[in-house]
Design a protein around this motif. Structure first.
Motif, mmCIF file in Angstrom:
data_model
loop_
_atom_site.group_PDB
_atom_site.id
_atom_site.type_symbol
_atom_site.label_atom_id
_atom_site.label_comp_id
_atom_site.label_asym_id
_atom_site.label_seq_id
_atom_site.Cartn_x
_atom_site.Cartn_y
_atom_site.Cartn_z
ATOM 1 N N HIS A 85 0.851 -1.179 0.000
ATOM 2 C CA HIS A 85 0.000 0.000 0.000
ATOM 3 C C HIS A 85 0.893 1.237 0.000
ATOM 4 C CE1 HIS A 85 -3.239 2.796 1.144
ATOM 5 N NE2 HIS A 85 -2.246 3.411 1.776
ATOM 6 N N THR A 86 0.548 2.228 -0.814
ATOM 7 C CA THR A 86 1.271 3.501 -0.804
ATOM 8 C C THR A 86 0.272 4.642 -0.775
ATOM 9 O OG1 THR A 86 1.388 3.698 -3.228
ATOM 10 C CG2 THR A 86 3.203 2.534 -2.120
ATOM 11 N N GLY A 87 0.714 5.781 -0.265
ATOM 12 C CA GLY A 87 -0.120 6.973 -0.215
ATOM 13 C C GLY A 87 -1.080 6.978 0.958
ATOM 14 N N GLN A 88 -1.951 7.964 0.927
ATOM 15 C CA GLN A 88 -2.943 8.118 1.980
ATOM 16 C C GLN A 88 -3.851 6.899 2.032
ATOM 17 O OE1 GLN A 88 -5.220 11.686 1.523
ATOM 18 N NE2 GLN A 88 -6.354 11.441 3.425
ATOM 19 N N THR A 89 -4.473 6.679 3.179
ATOM 20 C CA THR A 89 -5.430 5.582 3.311
ATOM 21 C C THR A 89 -6.739 6.089 3.903
ATOM 22 O OG1 THR A 89 -5.847 3.422 4.335
ATOM 23 C CG2 THR A 89 -4.483 4.959 5.593
ATOM 24 N N GLY A 90 -7.835 5.522 3.437
ATOM 25 C CA GLY A 90 -9.129 5.866 4.008
ATOM 26 C C GLY A 90 -9.380 5.167 5.324
ATOM 27 N N ILE A 91 -8.577 4.140 5.617
ATOM 28 C CA ILE A 91 -8.738 3.410 6.870
ATOM 29 C C ILE A 91 -8.206 4.286 8.011
ATOM 30 C CG2 ILE A 91 -8.065 1.344 8.144
ATOM 31 C CD1 ILE A 91 -7.831 -0.058 5.420
ATOM 32 N N GLY A 92 -9.068 4.599 8.938
ATOM 33 C CA GLY A 92 -8.694 5.480 10.039
ATOM 34 C C GLY A 92 -8.939 6.947 9.772
ATOM 35 N N ALA A 93 -9.364 7.293 8.553
ATOM 36 C CA ALA A 93 -9.569 8.702 8.210
ATOM 37 C C ALA A 93 -10.650 9.318 9.094
ATOM 38 C CB ALA A 93 -9.967 8.825 6.743
ATOM 39 N N ARG A 94 -10.306 10.448 9.700
ATOM 40 C CA ARG A 94 -11.189 11.242 10.549
ATOM 41 C C ARG A 94 -11.552 10.570 11.865
ATOM 42 N NH1 ARG A 94 -12.520 12.660 5.318
ATOM 43 N NH2 ARG A 94 -14.082 11.035 5.043
ATOM 44 N N VAL A 95 -10.966 9.402 12.146
ATOM 45 C CA VAL A 95 -11.059 8.808 13.472
ATOM 46 C C VAL A 95 -10.071 9.551 14.372
ATOM 47 C CG1 VAL A 95 -10.644 6.694 14.805
ATOM 48 C CG2 VAL A 95 -11.767 6.565 12.577
ATOM 49 N N ARG A 96 -10.339 9.616 15.649
ATOM 50 C CA ARG A 96 -9.450 10.317 16.575
ATOM 51 C C ARG A 96 -8.017 9.798 16.443
ATOM 52 N NH1 ARG A 96 -7.942 9.624 22.126
ATOM 53 N NH2 ARG A 96 -7.526 11.627 23.138
ATOM 54 N N GLY A 97 -7.096 10.713 16.138
ATOM 55 C CA GLY A 97 -5.696 10.333 15.951
ATOM 56 C C GLY A 97 -5.477 9.428 14.751
ATOM 57 N N GLY A 98 -6.432 9.432 13.814
ATOM 58 C CA GLY A 98 -6.298 8.564 12.645
ATOM 59 C C GLY A 98 -6.299 7.089 12.994
ATOM 60 N N GLY A 99 -6.856 6.756 14.166
ATOM 61 C CA GLY A 99 -6.868 5.361 14.579
ATOM 62 C C GLY A 99 -5.477 4.829 14.867
ATOM 63 N N GLY A 100 -4.530 5.752 15.093
ATOM 64 C CA GLY A 100 -3.148 5.345 15.357
ATOM 65 C C GLY A 100 -2.359 5.028 14.105
ATOM 66 N N ILE A 101 -2.934 5.268 12.934
ATOM 67 C CA ILE A 101 -2.291 4.928 11.662
ATOM 68 C C ILE A 101 -1.430 6.097 11.193
ATOM 69 C CG2 ILE A 101 -2.752 4.429 9.224
ATOM 70 C CD1 ILE A 101 -5.315 2.980 10.254
ATOM 71 N N ARG A 102 -0.157 5.815 10.901
ATOM 72 C CA ARG A 102 0.799 6.853 10.498
ATOM 73 C C ARG A 102 1.006 6.795 8.989
ATOM 74 N NH1 ARG A 102 3.069 8.506 15.396
ATOM 75 N NH2 ARG A 102 2.702 6.992 17.070
ATOM 76 N N LEU A 103 0.641 7.882 8.329
ATOM 77 C CA LEU A 103 0.716 7.931 6.873
ATOM 78 C C LEU A 103 2.150 7.865 6.359
ATOM 79 C CD1 LEU A 103 -1.934 10.706 6.082
ATOM 80 C CD2 LEU A 103 -2.251 8.228 6.112
ATOM 81 N N LYS A 104 3.108 8.339 7.131
ATOM 82 C CA LYS A 104 4.487 8.449 6.639
ATOM 83 C C LYS A 104 5.058 7.102 6.193
ATOM 84 C CE LYS A 104 6.653 7.936 11.219
ATOM 85 N NZ LYS A 104 7.548 8.578 12.218
#
Length: 290
Positions: free
Chosen positions: A156-175
Protein backbone atom coordinates in the motif's frame (compact mmCIF):
# COMPACT_ATOMS: atom_id res chain seq x y z
CA UNK A 1 -6.47 -19.98 -15.91
CA UNK A 2 -7.04 -19.26 -19.60
CA UNK A 3 -5.81 -15.68 -19.89
CA UNK A 4 -6.90 -15.43 -23.52
CA UNK A 5 -10.54 -15.61 -22.38
CA UNK A 6 -10.21 -12.84 -19.82
CA UNK A 7 -11.24 -9.24 -20.33
CA UNK A 8 -9.09 -7.97 -17.46
CA UNK A 9 -7.12 -8.95 -14.35
CA UNK A 10 -7.89 -6.95 -11.21
CA UNK A 11 -4.76 -7.07 -9.06
CA UNK A 12 -6.29 -5.49 -5.95
CA UNK A 13 -9.36 -6.88 -4.18
CA UNK A 14 -10.01 -7.49 -0.50
CA UNK A 15 -11.30 -10.39 1.54
CA UNK A 16 -13.15 -8.43 4.21
CA UNK A 17 -14.96 -11.21 6.04
CA UNK A 18 -14.08 -14.79 6.99
CA UNK A 19 -16.23 -17.89 6.60
CA UNK A 20 -17.50 -17.48 10.16
CA UNK A 21 -18.25 -13.76 9.81
CA UNK A 22 -15.06 -12.34 11.33
CA UNK A 23 -14.18 -8.91 9.88
CA UNK A 24 -10.72 -8.12 8.54
CA UNK A 25 -10.53 -4.87 10.55
CA UNK A 26 -12.08 -3.48 13.71
CA UNK A 27 -15.57 -1.96 13.44
CA UNK A 28 -14.12 1.53 13.99
CA UNK A 29 -11.62 1.25 11.13
CA UNK A 30 -14.12 -0.42 8.79
CA UNK A 31 -16.61 2.39 9.43
CA UNK A 32 -13.96 5.01 8.70
CA UNK A 33 -13.09 3.30 5.43
CA UNK A 34 -16.75 3.09 4.39
CA UNK A 35 -17.19 6.78 5.16
CA UNK A 36 -14.06 7.73 3.21
CA UNK A 37 -15.12 5.77 0.12
CA UNK A 38 -18.82 6.70 0.53
CA UNK A 39 -19.49 2.98 0.64
CA UNK A 40 -21.86 2.77 3.60
CA UNK A 41 -24.04 -0.29 3.39
CA UNK A 42 -21.82 -2.04 0.86
CA UNK A 43 -22.02 -5.77 1.34
CA UNK A 44 -18.81 -7.57 2.26
CA UNK A 45 -18.80 -10.51 -0.15
CA UNK A 46 -17.48 -13.95 0.63
CA UNK A 47 -14.68 -15.24 -1.57
CA UNK A 48 -17.15 -17.51 -3.37
CA UNK A 49 -19.31 -14.47 -4.09
CA UNK A 50 -16.29 -12.52 -5.29
CA UNK A 51 -15.44 -15.36 -7.65
CA UNK A 52 -18.96 -15.38 -9.07
CA UNK A 53 -18.89 -11.61 -9.51
CA UNK A 54 -15.64 -11.67 -11.49
CA UNK A 55 -16.46 -14.79 -13.47
CA UNK A 56 -19.67 -13.13 -14.68
CA UNK A 57 -17.51 -10.30 -16.03
CA UNK A 58 -14.88 -12.62 -17.54
CA UNK A 59 -12.24 -11.17 -15.24
CA UNK A 60 -9.69 -12.61 -12.85
CA UNK A 61 -8.89 -11.06 -9.48
CA UNK A 62 -6.13 -11.09 -6.88
CA UNK A 63 -7.57 -11.55 -3.38
CA UNK A 64 -5.95 -10.78 -0.01
CA UNK A 65 -6.53 -9.55 3.51
CA UNK A 66 -4.29 -7.42 5.76
CA UNK A 67 -2.53 -8.91 8.79
CA UNK A 68 -2.02 -6.05 11.26
CA UNK A 69 -2.36 -7.93 14.52
CA UNK A 70 0.73 -6.37 16.13
CA UNK A 71 -0.38 -2.76 15.65
CA UNK A 72 -4.16 -3.09 15.98
CA UNK A 73 -4.68 -6.15 18.18
CA UNK A 74 -7.40 -7.28 15.77
CA UNK A 75 -7.09 -10.93 14.68
CA UNK A 76 -6.62 -11.38 10.97
CA UNK A 77 -8.53 -13.59 8.57
CA UNK A 78 -6.46 -16.75 8.09
CA UNK A 79 -4.33 -16.75 4.97
CA UNK A 80 -4.92 -20.48 4.60
CA UNK A 81 -8.67 -19.92 4.48
CA UNK A 82 -8.35 -17.33 1.72
CA UNK A 83 -6.00 -19.55 -0.29
CA UNK A 84 -8.27 -22.59 0.08
CA UNK A 85 -11.34 -20.65 -1.01
CA UNK A 86 -9.48 -19.13 -3.98
CA UNK A 87 -8.31 -22.61 -4.99
CA UNK A 88 -11.95 -23.55 -5.60
CA UNK A 89 -12.00 -20.95 -8.38
CA UNK A 90 -8.68 -21.37 -10.20
CA UNK A 91 -10.01 -19.86 -13.43
CA UNK A 92 -10.94 -16.62 -11.66
CA UNK A 93 -9.09 -15.99 -8.40
CA UNK A 94 -5.38 -15.53 -7.62
CA UNK A 95 -4.55 -15.91 -3.91
CA UNK A 96 -2.27 -13.46 -2.12
CA UNK A 97 -1.52 -13.53 1.60
CA UNK A 98 -0.60 -10.97 4.25
CA UNK A 99 1.90 -11.48 7.06
CA UNK A 100 2.68 -8.91 9.73
CA UNK A 101 6.45 -8.33 9.52
CA UNK A 102 6.57 -8.15 13.31
CA UNK A 103 6.06 -11.94 13.36
CA UNK A 104 9.72 -12.46 12.51
CA UNK A 105 10.87 -16.01 11.84
CA UNK A 106 7.37 -17.37 12.34
CA UNK A 107 6.22 -15.11 9.52
CA UNK A 108 9.00 -16.35 7.26
CA UNK A 109 8.02 -19.96 7.90
CA UNK A 110 4.41 -19.11 7.19
CA UNK A 111 5.31 -17.41 3.89
CA UNK A 112 7.16 -20.48 2.70
CA UNK A 113 4.30 -22.77 3.70
CA UNK A 114 1.71 -20.58 1.99
CA UNK A 115 3.56 -20.55 -1.33
CA UNK A 116 4.68 -24.16 -1.32
CA UNK A 117 1.51 -25.80 0.02
CA UNK A 118 -1.29 -23.37 -0.79
CA UNK A 119 -0.20 -21.82 -4.08
CA UNK A 120 -0.10 -18.24 -2.84
CA UNK A 121 1.29 -15.92 -5.53
CA UNK A 122 2.11 -12.80 -3.52
CA UNK A 123 1.96 -10.89 -0.24
CA UNK A 124 0.16 -7.70 0.69
CA UNK A 125 1.83 -5.17 2.99
CA UNK A 126 0.07 -2.12 4.43
CA UNK A 127 2.88 -0.28 6.21
CA UNK A 128 0.64 2.38 7.76
CA UNK A 129 -1.78 -0.10 9.32
CA UNK A 130 0.92 -2.65 10.17
CA UNK A 131 3.03 0.06 11.82
CA UNK A 132 6.39 -0.40 10.08
CA UNK A 133 8.55 1.38 7.53
CA UNK A 134 9.10 -0.76 4.41
CA UNK A 135 12.87 -0.17 4.63
CA UNK A 136 13.01 -1.34 8.26
CA UNK A 137 15.35 -4.37 8.53
CA UNK A 138 12.61 -5.95 10.63
CA UNK A 139 10.92 -7.00 7.40
CA UNK A 140 14.01 -8.06 5.46
CA UNK A 141 13.90 -11.80 6.30
CA UNK A 142 10.32 -11.87 5.00
CA UNK A 143 11.29 -10.06 1.78
CA UNK A 144 14.18 -12.47 1.32
CA UNK A 145 11.82 -15.43 1.50
CA UNK A 146 9.30 -13.83 -0.87
CA UNK A 147 12.04 -13.07 -3.39
CA UNK A 148 13.44 -16.60 -3.16
CA UNK A 149 9.96 -18.09 -3.61
CA UNK A 150 9.35 -16.02 -6.74
CA UNK A 151 6.29 -14.36 -5.24
CA UNK A 152 5.19 -10.72 -5.48
CA UNK A 153 5.29 -8.08 -2.73
CA UNK A 154 2.44 -5.56 -2.95
CA UNK A 155 2.78 -2.42 -0.81
CA UNK A 156 0.00 0.00 0.00
CA UNK A 157 1.27 3.50 -0.80
CA UNK A 158 -0.12 6.97 -0.22
CA UNK A 159 -2.94 8.12 1.98
CA UNK A 160 -5.43 5.58 3.31
CA UNK A 161 -9.13 5.87 4.01
CA UNK A 162 -8.74 3.41 6.87
CA UNK A 163 -8.69 5.48 10.04
CA UNK A 164 -9.57 8.70 8.21
CA UNK A 165 -11.19 11.24 10.55
CA UNK A 166 -11.06 8.81 13.47
CA UNK A 167 -9.45 10.32 16.57
CA UNK A 168 -5.70 10.33 15.95
CA UNK A 169 -6.30 8.56 12.65
CA UNK A 170 -6.87 5.36 14.58
CA UNK A 171 -3.15 5.34 15.36
CA UNK A 172 -2.29 4.93 11.66
CA UNK A 173 0.80 6.85 10.50
CA UNK A 174 0.72 7.93 6.87
CA UNK A 175 4.49 8.45 6.64
CA UNK A 176 5.12 4.69 6.42
CA UNK A 177 3.36 4.56 3.06
CA UNK A 178 5.67 6.91 1.18
CA UNK A 179 6.70 4.84 -1.88
CA UNK A 180 10.25 6.16 -1.62
CA UNK A 181 10.65 3.87 1.41
CA UNK A 182 10.25 0.93 -0.97
CA UNK A 183 13.22 2.09 -3.04
CA UNK A 184 15.68 0.57 -0.56
CA UNK A 185 13.73 -2.69 -0.74
CA UNK A 186 14.05 -2.72 -4.53
CA UNK A 187 17.81 -2.10 -4.23
CA UNK A 188 18.47 -4.69 -1.54
CA UNK A 189 16.23 -7.33 -3.17
CA UNK A 190 16.84 -6.70 -6.88
CA UNK A 191 14.90 -9.75 -8.06
CA UNK A 192 11.85 -9.13 -5.87
CA UNK A 193 8.80 -8.25 -7.96
CA UNK A 194 7.06 -5.29 -6.33
CA UNK A 195 3.74 -3.54 -6.82
CA UNK A 196 3.17 -0.03 -5.44
CA UNK A 197 -0.56 0.00 -4.81
CA UNK A 198 -2.73 3.02 -5.64
CA UNK A 199 -2.07 6.46 -7.03
CA UNK A 200 0.32 7.48 -4.25
CA UNK A 201 -1.13 10.80 -3.06
CA UNK A 202 0.66 12.92 -1.90
CA UNK A 203 3.77 11.13 -3.22
CA UNK A 204 2.82 10.38 -6.80
CA UNK A 205 6.09 11.67 -8.24
CA UNK A 206 8.08 9.50 -5.84
CA UNK A 207 6.17 6.40 -6.99
CA UNK A 208 6.79 7.24 -10.64
CA UNK A 209 10.48 7.78 -9.94
CA UNK A 210 10.89 4.42 -8.18
CA UNK A 211 8.91 2.49 -10.81
CA UNK A 212 10.86 4.12 -13.63
CA UNK A 213 14.25 3.51 -11.99
CA UNK A 214 13.83 0.01 -10.56
CA UNK A 215 13.39 -2.90 -12.96
CA UNK A 216 10.80 -4.93 -11.08
CA UNK A 217 8.68 -2.18 -9.51
CA UNK A 218 5.13 -1.77 -10.84
CA UNK A 219 2.19 0.48 -9.98
CA UNK A 220 -1.43 -0.57 -9.58
CA UNK A 221 -4.24 1.93 -10.12
CA UNK A 222 -6.64 0.80 -7.39
CA UNK A 223 -8.45 2.84 -4.80
CA UNK A 224 -9.24 5.82 -7.05
CA UNK A 225 -11.66 6.41 -9.86
CA UNK A 226 -9.54 6.99 -12.98
CA UNK A 227 -11.17 10.40 -13.45
CA UNK A 228 -9.18 11.58 -10.43
CA UNK A 229 -5.78 10.24 -11.54
CA UNK A 230 -2.98 12.84 -11.38
CA UNK A 231 -2.01 13.95 -14.91
CA UNK A 232 1.60 12.83 -14.50
CA UNK A 233 0.41 9.30 -13.66
CA UNK A 234 -1.60 9.14 -16.89
CA UNK A 235 1.34 10.55 -18.85
CA UNK A 236 3.77 7.94 -17.51
CA UNK A 237 1.24 5.12 -17.94
CA UNK A 238 0.98 6.12 -21.60
CA UNK A 239 4.73 6.17 -22.11
CA UNK A 240 7.64 5.13 -19.87
CA UNK A 241 5.59 2.86 -17.62
CA UNK A 242 3.17 1.37 -20.13
CA UNK A 243 4.48 -2.13 -19.32
CA UNK A 244 4.47 -1.61 -15.54
CA UNK A 245 1.03 -0.18 -14.74
CA UNK A 246 -1.76 -2.52 -13.61
CA UNK A 247 -5.53 -2.42 -13.34
CA UNK A 248 -6.77 -2.67 -9.76
CA UNK A 249 -10.12 -1.63 -8.32
CA UNK A 250 -10.04 -2.00 -4.50
CA UNK A 251 -13.20 -4.12 -4.63
CA UNK A 252 -15.57 -4.17 -2.83
CA UNK A 253 -15.32 -0.49 -1.83
CA UNK A 254 -14.72 0.43 -5.48
CA UNK A 255 -16.22 -1.89 -8.06
CA UNK A 256 -14.51 -2.81 -11.32
CA UNK A 257 -17.68 -1.69 -13.12
CA UNK A 258 -17.27 1.85 -11.85
CA UNK A 259 -13.50 1.85 -12.37
CA UNK A 260 -13.69 0.54 -15.94
CA UNK A 261 -16.44 2.97 -16.91
CA UNK A 262 -14.26 5.90 -15.86
CA UNK A 263 -11.13 4.34 -17.36
CA UNK A 264 -12.87 4.15 -20.74
CA UNK A 265 -13.08 7.96 -20.72
CA UNK A 266 -9.40 8.41 -19.85
CA UNK A 267 -6.96 9.58 -22.52
CA UNK A 268 -5.03 6.31 -22.81
CA UNK A 269 -3.54 5.02 -26.06
CA UNK A 270 -5.34 2.11 -27.67
CA UNK A 271 -2.08 0.14 -27.66
CA UNK A 272 -1.59 0.74 -23.93
CA UNK A 273 -5.10 0.04 -22.69
CA UNK A 274 -4.92 -3.79 -22.96
CA UNK A 275 -1.52 -3.78 -21.28
CA UNK A 276 -2.92 -2.00 -18.25
CA UNK A 277 -6.10 -4.07 -18.10
CA UNK A 278 -4.58 -7.52 -18.52
CA UNK A 279 -1.28 -8.09 -20.28
CA UNK A 280 1.05 -6.57 -17.69
CA UNK A 281 -0.60 -8.49 -14.85
CA UNK A 282 -0.53 -11.75 -16.81
CA UNK A 283 3.19 -11.36 -17.33
CA UNK A 284 3.88 -10.39 -13.71
CA UNK A 285 1.60 -12.78 -11.85
CA UNK A 286 1.15 -15.70 -14.21
CA UNK A 287 4.45 -15.47 -16.13
CA UNK A 288 2.47 -15.44 -19.37
CA UNK A 289 3.52 -13.43 -22.42
CA UNK A 290 0.63 -11.58 -24.07
Amino acid sequence: MDVSQLVAIDVHTHAEVSRDGHDSLSPELLAASADYFKAHGHRRPTIDETAAYYAERRMAAVVFTVDAEHATGHPRIANEEIAEDCAKHPDTLIPFASIDPHKGRAGVREARRLVERYGVRGFKFHPSIQGFAPDDRLAYPLYEAIEELGAVALFHTGQTGIGARVRGGGGIRLKYSNPMLVDDVAVDFPDLRIILAHPSFPWQDEALAVATHKEHVHIDLSGWSPKYFPPQLVRYANSLLQDKVLFGSDYPVITPDRWLADFAKLDVKDTVRPRILKDNAARLLLREQP
